[in-house]
Design a protein around this motif. Structure first.
Motif, PDB file in Angstrom:
ATOM      1  N   MET A 196      39.889  25.262   2.251  1.00  0.00           N
ATOM      2  CA  MET A 196      40.067  24.655   3.629  1.00  0.00           C
ATOM      3  C   MET A 196      39.725  23.090   3.562  1.00  0.00           C
ATOM      4  O   MET A 196      39.070  22.633   2.782  1.00  0.00           O
ATOM      5  CB  MET A 196      38.960  25.344   4.471  1.00  0.00           C
ATOM      6  N   ASP A 197      40.650  22.504   4.396  1.00  0.00           N
ATOM      7  CA  ASP A 197      40.725  21.016   4.524  1.00  0.00           C
ATOM      8  C   ASP A 197      39.204  20.504   4.774  1.00  0.00           C
ATOM      9  O   ASP A 197      38.905  19.571   4.554  1.00  0.00           O
ATOM     10  CB  ASP A 197      41.780  20.646   5.664  1.00  0.00           C
ATOM     11  N   TYR A 198      38.416  21.325   5.610  1.00  0.00           N
ATOM     12  CA  TYR A 198      37.198  20.758   5.902  1.00  0.00           C
ATOM     13  C   TYR A 198      36.211  20.677   4.925  1.00  0.00           C
ATOM     14  O   TYR A 198      35.329  19.795   5.110  1.00  0.00           O
ATOM     15  CB  TYR A 198      36.505  21.665   7.285  1.00  0.00           C
ATOM     16  N   TYR A 208      24.862  20.872   0.197  1.00  0.00           N
ATOM     17  CA  TYR A 208      25.095  20.638   1.494  1.00  0.00           C
ATOM     18  C   TYR A 208      26.402  21.521   1.876  1.00  0.00           C
ATOM     19  O   TYR A 208      26.553  22.062   2.914  1.00  0.00           O
ATOM     20  CB  TYR A 208      25.390  19.217   1.931  1.00  0.00           C
ATOM     21  N   LYS A 212      25.877  24.096   4.611  1.00  0.00           N
ATOM     22  CA  LYS A 212      26.111  23.864   6.183  1.00  0.00           C
ATOM     23  C   LYS A 212      27.965  24.290   6.248  1.00  0.00           C
ATOM     24  O   LYS A 212      28.249  24.459   7.402  1.00  0.00           O
ATOM     25  CB  LYS A 212      26.443  22.317   6.167  1.00  0.00           C
ATOM     26  N   GLU A 213      28.538  24.123   5.068  1.00  0.00           N
ATOM     27  CA  GLU A 213      29.962  24.240   5.335  1.00  0.00           C
ATOM     28  C   GLU A 213      30.183  25.686   5.213  1.00  0.00           C
ATOM     29  O   GLU A 213      31.216  26.367   5.786  1.00  0.00           O
ATOM     30  CB  GLU A 213      30.836  23.136   4.751  1.00  0.00           C
ATOM     31  N   ILE A 214      30.125  26.405   3.853  1.00  0.00           N
ATOM     32  CA  ILE A 214      30.537  27.445   3.430  1.00  0.00           C
ATOM     33  C   ILE A 214      29.761  28.694   3.927  1.00  0.00           C
ATOM     34  O   ILE A 214      30.321  29.773   4.487  1.00  0.00           O
ATOM     35  CB  ILE A 214      30.534  27.653   1.723  1.00  0.00           C
ATOM     36  N   PRO A 238      27.947  29.579   6.725  1.00  0.00           N
ATOM     37  CA  PRO A 238      28.082  30.064   8.142  1.00  0.00           C
ATOM     38  C   PRO A 238      29.467  30.787   8.136  1.00  0.00           C
ATOM     39  O   PRO A 238      29.662  31.671   9.112  1.00  0.00           O
ATOM     40  CB  PRO A 238      28.170  28.592   9.133  1.00  0.00           C
ATOM     41  N   ASN A 239      30.285  30.482   7.180  1.00  0.00           N
ATOM     42  CA  ASN A 239      31.761  31.065   7.541  1.00  0.00           C
ATOM     43  C   ASN A 239      31.785  32.210   6.538  1.00  0.00           C
ATOM     44  O   ASN A 239      32.875  32.891   6.249  1.00  0.00           O
ATOM     45  CB  ASN A 239      32.899  30.166   6.886  1.00  0.00           C
ATOM     46  N   THR A 292      42.415  24.158  10.172  1.00  0.00           N
ATOM     47  CA  THR A 292      41.644  24.234   8.833  1.00  0.00           C
ATOM     48  C   THR A 292      40.853  22.984   8.586  1.00  0.00           C
ATOM     49  O   THR A 292      40.148  23.010   7.608  1.00  0.00           O
ATOM     50  CB  THR A 292      42.671  24.445   7.640  1.00  0.00           C
ATOM     51  N   ALA A 293      40.948  22.056   9.258  1.00  0.00           N
ATOM     52  CA  ALA A 293      40.312  20.822   8.901  1.00  0.00           C
ATOM     53  C   ALA A 293      39.095  20.776   9.597  1.00  0.00           C
ATOM     54  O   ALA A 293      38.166  19.889   9.329  1.00  0.00           O
ATOM     55  CB  ALA A 293      41.293  19.588   9.599  1.00  0.00           C
ATOM     56  N   ASN A 325      35.452  22.569  10.740  1.00  0.00           N
ATOM     57  CA  ASN A 325      34.664  23.591  10.254  1.00  0.00           C
ATOM     58  C   ASN A 325      34.403  24.471  11.808  1.00  0.00           C
ATOM     59  O   ASN A 325      33.917  24.260  12.399  1.00  0.00           O
ATOM     60  CB  ASN A 325      33.627  23.501   9.463  1.00  0.00           C
TER      61      ASN A 325
END
Lengths: 243, 550
Positions: A133-135, A148, A152-154, A156-157, B368-369, B371
């Motif tokens: 993903m772009d984020y 991190y 924080k980013e992966i 939770p999803n 997608t940018a 979260n």
């Protein structure tokens, strides 16, 4: 205490039938079946829970790292998982238990190692969908570290499928521990445990008694119950709604 | 104006409900529509206007989670709302056909194109396999597909997007339907490819006197295709008029605002001159490759502080790859990138925190940018916290300030999650995240192409205001030349990994051009119903196919 009698307390003759005092009768040594089921629940379920959590800790961490880092690390972890999965679980467990002896720590670690590759594969697949993903790219370009990104980013999803898998995995772990106990390599007597309780009373089945079926039924009931809970969680987490 | 002919499709007071949050909510509020044989009706409106829903309803079909709750749909004397599902199925494909937005997603990748083409005629026993195949080739000829006798025997991934879209139109024609519904057939295509598809569709609809409903959000496109235009807003009709009349003098305010979107323009800035004028980013002769495939070849350009450089070109021309090289995601194999006169390390991992901070990026797909599991305040707050070490009250003040900058009310948006926001709001949050780092240079990668025109214009104005306020430099990647016209100072035209032309905007928009720039420029649809006809005449009709394969 919920249990009316002690775990290893002999209170009547062997194989006494159920009465008002002993709700489910007595086992081969005259211990109360009902009390032993309750103590067994604590041991078997507790052990299974511990082993599942350990399996998740190892598998999920490995999966997340493999998905985030990629490259040779990913390859190495994947092949390692393949190697563990290629050995039949029961044989692997029996081998390890005969080498290291049958204490509780060894059981937990061995069972966790057996089941961690499954968690690893799932986590890696789920996280693999997230890392493109772009984020994630945005966070990487910000200069964030791997830890991190994972926390924080992966994570939770990816939690929803992991929670659902936790329930399923728990059933398998529980069944493996019960199976090991049944074979005599799991939890040792006189500690109560559903798997060994089936074995200890197994001879009775030829006399048309239901006593050995009681712990077996408890195992089946727990497995089905956990599956129902998991189904419900899957339904909730997938966000599917009836139309 | 089409003369009064037999009515083919008549929709009266159509109402459609959608199921959401465990309730049925009306999404189409009483639409009337009359279509004559051979007439082309254009349906336009922004996303959520109900265009596609109405298009599908004209086949008597409602998507999952939708239902037709009222009104009548009469197709050639048949009432579709009461017709049993089996009869409807016999109608679809044979008498009413549908062409979807993404041909690539609508073809089954496991079967050859011609087998999918002949499925319907064989199924309905209109033609035998051999006849159907011959007919398909005939249609491919008419649609001017290259190698018409052979192209059908390829698999969908073996032909280009524009060709696939034409093959899909041919497939819709297979049973010679009375009505074809085109649902944004060219939205996913480049301008140069769009032309050939438009021309092919218009041709074939003309030849077989087929009626069509043409759904799009692009006014200039619909102006080429439709006899009549109907403007929709939130499931209601705004106005309907013959094309020429609609373009000349729209009656309603909303229609006028749609027309006016393309008028946003800001004055062009000149490069600073003098010895101390250093470009903020200077790309010098970079090559890049994915594996062994070379995708960039000797790309060079400069971006000066406070200026917007638009990088244009078709998909696959290397625009986004150039951006990836600048950000360090894809280290170039040759050449270097200077930032304020200093060379940047090729890999982003080797760059300092401050170098990373100064160059930020805004993405095309805000979905997608951002979260989805992180609150807006944390998305925007993280860069501020990460780079400037802000925390607690100072951080909250900064986030509020940033939300104010992007014109979102901090009280309302501070602790919401991205999925609760609309497309335009998400894109604004993406901008705020870039701003939070306090950068000098921002890469905008197709930031408006996923948005409706009105929303896109708002984003462009916002970017422009921020540029003036903070003296930001933008590298603006786009394939939409209307956007370039409105905000660029300098333009870089790319084709197949090379820069073919670059210079100040006004020079780029006045001839003489490089032939490729010329092709790009002339392919942008204009708000003139005769534009396509004129263009095709100028280029010579046989050229359309070639133009697409450039």
């Amino acid at each position: 205490m919920i249990a009316p009698f002690g775990e290893a307390e002999v209170i009547s003759s062997a194989f006494a039938p159920p009465d008002a005092n002993m709700l489910l009768g007595a086992d081969q040594l005259g211990r109360d079946m009902f009390s032993r089921i309750i103590y067994g629940a604590r041991n078997t379920v507790g052990l299974a829970l511990l082993a599942t959590m350990l399996a998740f800790l190892m598998g999920a961490l490995g999966g997340l790292l493999a998905a985030t880092k990629g490259g040779w690390f990913d390859q190495f972890m994947g092949r390692l998982a393949d190697v563990i999965m290629s050995v039949p679980s029961l044989i692997f467990a029996l081998l390890m238990l005969s080498i290291f002896g049958t204490n509780l720590t060894v059981i937990v670690v061995v069972v966790a190692v057996i089941y961690s590759p499954r968690v690893f594969r799932l986590t890696r697949a789920v996280a693999g969908n997230v890392v493109v993903m772009d984020y994630i790219e945005a966070a990487k370009l910000r200069g964030e570290g791997t830890w991190y990104l994972i926390r924080k980013e992966i994570l939770p999803n990816s939690t929803a499928p992991l929670i659902a898998e936790f329930g399923l995995e728990f059933c398998f772990v529980f069944l493996l521990i019960a199976g090991l106990s049944f074979l005599g390599l799991g939890i040792q007597p006189p500690t109560a445990d559903w798997g060994s309780m089936v074995r200890e009373n197994a001879t009775l089945i030829s006399f048309g008694e239901i006593t050995p079926l009681i712990p077996a039924a408890a195992i089946a009931l727990l497995t089905v119950a956990v599956n129902f809970v998991v189904d419900w969680m899957l339904f909730r987490s997938s966000g599917l709604k009836e139309v | 104006m089409v003369p009064k002919k037999d009515v083919l499709l008549e929709i009266k007071d159509l109402r459609i409900e959608g199921y959401s949050d465990e309730k049925w909510i009306e999404i189409v509020h009483g639409i009337d529509l009359t279509l004559h044989k051979g007439e082309v009706l254009g349906l336009i409106g922004e996303s959520g206007a109900g265009k596609s829903t109405i298009g599908l309803a004209s086949m008597g079909f409602a998507r999952d989670g939708c239902r037709i709750s009222g009104g009548s749909i009469e197709f050639d004397g048949m009432e579709l709302t009461t017709t049993p599902e089996n009869d409807l199925r016999a109608l679809r494909g044979s008498r009413i056909a549908y062409v979807a937005q993404s041909a690539a997603a609508s073809f089954n990748p496991a079967h050859r194109i011609i087998d999918q083409h002949t499925e319907a005629p064989i199924q309905y026993r209109i033609q035998k396999r051999v006849e159907a195949q011959e007919d398909a080739m005939e249609l491919y000829h008419r649609l001017r597909l290259p190698n018409p006798d052979e192209i059908g025997f390829r698999y969908p991934h073996q032909v280009s997007g524009g060709q696939l879209q034409r093959a899909m139109t041919a497939m819709a024609m297979a049973c010679r339907p009375d009505l074809i519904i085109f649902d944004e057939p060219t939205t996913a295509l480049d301008v140069t490819t769009q032309i050939e598809v438009l021309a092919a569709i218009r041709d074939i609809v003309d030849q077989f006197n087929t009626a069509a409903i043409y759904i799009t959000h692009d006014l200039a496109v619909v102006a080429q295709m439709a006899d009549t235009i109907k403007v929709l807003l939130k499931g209601e009709e705004v106005e309907e008029a013959p094309t020429a009349q609609m373009l000349d003098k729209p009656k309603e305010e909303y229609t006028k605002s749609l027309w006016a979107v393309r008028s946003f323009k800001r004055p062009q800035k000149q490069r600073p001159t003098g010895a101390d004028a250093v470009p903020i980013v200077s790309v010098q002769g970079i090559d890049a490759a994915y594996g062994k495939t070379k995708v960039l070849d000797d790309v060079s350009f400069d971006i000066y502080p406070g200026m917007t450089v638009a990088v244009v070109g078709e998909s696959g021309s290397g625009k986004s790859t150039t951006a990836r090289c600048i950000t360090g995601l894809l280290p170039p194999t040759k050449g270097k990138i200077l930032f304020k006169g200093e060379e940047l390390p090729a890999r982003y991992q080797d760059r300092s925190k401050d170098q990373l901070r100064q160059a930020q990026m805004i993405y095309q797909m805000a979905d997608t940018a951002l979260n989805p599991k992180i609150r807006i305040c944390d998305i925007i707050g993280r860069p501020a916290q990460f780079y400037s070490g802000l925390h607690g009250g100072a951080l909250k003040t900064r986030v509020d300030e940033l939300l104010d900058l992007i014109e979102l009310d901090p009280a309302k948006f501070y602790s919401r999650y991205p999925p609760e926001l609309s497309g335009g709001q998400k894109q604004r949050v993406g901008i705020a995240r870039a701003l939070a780092a306090d950068p000098a240079f921002i890469i905008c990668d197709e930031v408006t192409s996923a948005l409706d025109q009105l929303v896109a214009e708002g984003i462009l104005k916002l970017l422009d205001r921020l540029q003036q306020e903070f003296n930001l430099a933008y590298m603006f990647i786009t394939h939409d030349l209307a956007t370039v016209r409105s905000i660029a100072d300098e333009v870089v035209v790319m084709q197949r990994g090379k820069v073919v032309e670059q210079g100040p905007k006004d020079e780029m928009f006045t001839p003489p051009h490089h032939p490729y720039t010329d092709l790009l420029l002339s392919s942008v649809p204009e708000m003139d119903p005769n534009w396509l006809t004129t263009l095709l005449e100028e280029r010579g009709v046989d050229d359309i196919g070639e133009a697409a394969d450039v």
